[in-house]
Write a protein that holds these residues in place. Sequence first.
Motif, short mmCIF file in Angstrom:
data_model
loop_
_atom_site.label_atom_id
_atom_site.label_comp_id
_atom_site.label_asym_id
_atom_site.label_seq_id
_atom_site.Cartn_x
_atom_site.Cartn_y
_atom_site.Cartn_z
N ALA A 132 0.33 -12.07 -6.35
CA ALA A 132 2.20 -11.38 -5.38
C ALA A 132 1.93 -10.30 -3.84
CB ALA A 132 2.82 -10.93 -6.77
N GLY A 133 0.54 -9.48 -4.82
CA GLY A 133 0.46 -8.52 -3.59
C GLY A 133 -0.59 -9.02 -2.27
N ALA A 134 -0.37 -9.94 -1.90
CA ALA A 134 -1.59 -10.73 -1.35
C ALA A 134 -0.84 -10.72 0.18
CB ALA A 134 -2.19 -11.80 -1.32
N PRO A 135 -1.21 -10.60 1.60
CA PRO A 135 -0.98 -10.25 2.93
C PRO A 135 -0.28 -11.70 2.99
CG PRO A 135 -3.10 -9.79 2.89
CD PRO A 135 -2.91 -10.40 1.63
N ALA A 136 0.85 -12.28 3.58
CA ALA A 136 1.34 -13.13 3.71
C ALA A 136 0.27 -14.60 4.96
CB ALA A 136 3.15 -13.50 5.00
N SER A 141 -2.92 -14.73 3.94
CA SER A 141 -3.69 -15.37 3.57
C SER A 141 -3.09 -15.94 2.82
CB SER A 141 -4.26 -14.11 2.41
OG SER A 141 -2.98 -14.08 1.53
N PHE A 142 -2.08 -16.92 2.45
CA PHE A 142 -1.41 -17.99 2.03
C PHE A 142 -1.90 -18.97 2.69
CE2 PHE A 142 1.03 -14.13 -0.45
CZ PHE A 142 0.21 -15.48 -1.83
N TYR A 143 -1.88 -18.72 4.16
CA TYR A 143 -2.01 -19.77 5.36
C TYR A 143 -3.22 -19.56 5.89
CZ TYR A 143 2.61 -20.01 4.00
OH TYR A 143 3.71 -20.09 3.21
N GLU A 144 -4.95 -19.67 5.52
CA GLU A 144 -5.82 -19.50 6.06
C GLU A 144 -6.35 -20.35 7.12
OE1 GLU A 144 -10.43 -19.09 4.28
OE2 GLU A 144 -9.22 -19.92 2.86
N VAL A 145 -5.92 -19.60 8.09
CA VAL A 145 -7.05 -20.06 9.86
C VAL A 145 -8.49 -20.43 9.87
CG1 VAL A 145 -6.73 -19.25 12.09
CG2 VAL A 145 -5.23 -18.65 11.16
N ARG A 146 -9.12 -21.41 10.39
CA ARG A 146 -10.32 -21.82 10.73
C ARG A 146 -11.42 -20.14 11.42
NH1 ARG A 146 -9.74 -27.10 12.88
NH2 ARG A 146 -11.91 -26.50 14.40
N PRO A 147 -12.03 -19.94 10.79
CA PRO A 147 -12.30 -18.90 11.33
C PRO A 147 -13.01 -18.41 12.50
CG PRO A 147 -13.98 -19.54 9.73
CD PRO A 147 -12.85 -20.16 9.69
N GLU A 148 -13.57 -20.03 13.80
CA GLU A 148 -13.86 -19.83 14.65
C GLU A 148 -12.29 -19.79 15.89
OE1 GLU A 148 -13.33 -24.54 12.79
OE2 GLU A 148 -13.60 -22.82 13.03
N PHE A 198 5.71 -11.37 9.01
CA PHE A 198 6.64 -11.28 8.11
C PHE A 198 6.01 -10.61 7.10
CE2 PHE A 198 6.53 -13.74 4.22
CZ PHE A 198 7.72 -13.47 3.97
N LYS A 199 6.08 -9.78 6.48
CA LYS A 199 5.66 -8.79 5.81
C LYS A 199 6.19 -9.26 3.99
CE LYS A 199 3.58 -5.35 8.28
NZ LYS A 199 3.37 -5.56 9.22
N ILE A 200 5.54 -8.74 3.15
CA ILE A 200 6.14 -9.48 1.49
C ILE A 200 6.41 -7.96 1.11
CG2 ILE A 200 5.69 -10.35 -0.68
CD1 ILE A 200 3.92 -11.71 0.98
N ARG A 201 7.96 -7.82 1.42
CA ARG A 201 8.81 -6.83 1.09
C ARG A 201 9.00 -6.39 -0.26
NH1 ARG A 201 8.22 -3.97 5.68
NH2 ARG A 201 8.69 -5.64 7.58
N ALA A 202 8.67 -5.64 -1.12
CA ALA A 202 9.20 -5.54 -2.34
C ALA A 202 10.44 -5.03 -2.49
CB ALA A 202 8.09 -4.42 -3.10
N GLY A 203 11.25 -5.89 -3.45
CA GLY A 203 12.91 -5.56 -3.51
C GLY A 203 13.82 -6.06 -2.41
N LYS A 204 13.25 -6.72 -1.42
CA LYS A 204 13.60 -7.59 0.13
C LYS A 204 13.34 -8.83 -0.38
CE LYS A 204 14.84 -3.80 2.72
NZ LYS A 204 14.71 -3.78 4.67
N THR A 205 12.01 -9.18 -0.38
CA THR A 205 11.39 -10.73 -0.28
C THR A 205 11.72 -11.33 -1.92
OG1 THR A 205 9.73 -9.72 0.91
CG2 THR A 205 9.50 -12.84 0.00
N HIS A 212 8.69 -15.73 -0.85
CA HIS A 212 7.66 -14.93 -0.95
C HIS A 212 7.00 -16.98 -0.83
CE1 HIS A 212 3.45 -13.85 -3.21
NE2 HIS A 212 3.58 -13.14 -2.91
N PRO A 213 5.54 -16.44 -0.58
CA PRO A 213 5.18 -17.92 0.05
C PRO A 213 4.86 -18.79 -1.20
CG PRO A 213 3.80 -16.25 1.83
CD PRO A 213 4.55 -15.55 0.72
N SER A 214 4.62 -18.18 -2.14
CA SER A 214 3.98 -18.73 -3.83
C SER A 214 4.76 -19.91 -4.07
CB SER A 214 3.78 -17.99 -4.58
OG SER A 214 4.34 -17.34 -5.59
#
Length: 437
Positions: free
Chosen positions: A5-9, A11-18, A27-34, A65-67
């Motif tokens: 649940a604490g992972a950055p938003a 990281s749920f939609y991984e971008v190809r390294p190149e 967008f930030k996952i905010r405790a108490g708001k999201t 939350h993305p999950s």
Amino acid sequence: MWRDAGAPADSFYEVRPECTDVPKTRFKIRAGKTLSVRKWQGAFNPEGQLDIAKTLNRIHRGGIHPSIRGEVWEFLLGCYDPTSTYEEREEIRQRRRIQYATFKEDCRQMFPVVGSGRYITAPVITEDGTPIHDPLVLLETNPGSGPLIPQESNSQSNSSNSMEPVTDPKIIQWMLTLHQIGLDVVRTDRTLVFYEKQENLSKLWDILAVYAWIDKDVGYCQGMSDLCSPMIMLLEDEGDAFWCFERLMRRLRGNFRCTDSSVGVETQLSNLAAITQVIDPKLHQHLETLGGGDYLFAFRMLMVLFRREFSFCDSLYLWEMMWALEYDPDQFTVYEEPDVCSDKGDGSKGKAKAIRQCGKYERENLKAKNSQAPLPISVFLVASVLKDKSTKLLTEARGLDDVVKILNDMTGNLDAKKACTGAMKLHKKYLKKAKKP
């Protein structure tokens, strides 16, 4: 799919390294708001009925939350009535999955590549129904470099070798779109690791091919792959992703309906012009002088709901806030199976609408008691972006190319929450001014 649940938003939609120039999410996952997993689970009573009012408020404050995004979207888009129970939803879910499997099998019978784990990017039929032999069928990805390699399918798996000439104009029309769907699929969200997998690309192709068959009025148009792609990522079951996409298309299919003389989105563009004329007459006049009075420069924003103006994660955040603001329990919720591909929802008739269960934007429209159908919030979103860039457009735009450039420069620099707040303010202002003679 499920992460800490604490992972950055992002990281749920991984971008190809190149892909190094992809805009980062704001967008930030905010405790108490999201809307968190815990809050979401706590919003249901023991039978499974959802407190939708509390949920909408939480989404408006901080997104989802993305999950849990996929399952919350099913409610926002009206796949399920919040007053339904766990048992009732499971029954509907299974029935819909069977219905999708039936649609898919019908398509497979006409063209066996559907459901085969492959897809096509070359025409398979001529306009008079003659099969084109040996179309290019994408069979595999190149593990070394990432790009997809078109290969000719062998005689065993090549569906067009065994195809008879087609005489039914509806089937011909459908089959003519299949390669265009394939071309768009390989271009959609190609920066994401998720679409390095062949199975995910073919799933996207299958859903769009099935939708094009069942919605014969609209078929397939460019832009639909951008709208469908997140559904594939958020909902593991292909049938669930299809119905979520079908529900979104109920709202947007008017944008894609084309005639010989007009494109569906033109209605929204003329509404955008009318709104800008009311709230920023100086800017409207300037755009007209530059030859942009038809507002065609905003075509893409409305067509694919800002998918290109925001990072992937931010566009999803924007969508869910829009849907939460527009939520109407009468229009988008069902118990019984809907008529596929209708423009309107089929909520239970005669049931008094609880205003507190409506989204904030919908509540404003209800208060206004306007005789005309309310405009979608997306039109006010574009209007708020234009207003935000008004000074720059007035001082720097000397032609339509400049307008397009200024708007393109915003890509990745827009704030979804701020855009929604701006849209709500403009909506209020517009309703007030439009009342005056």
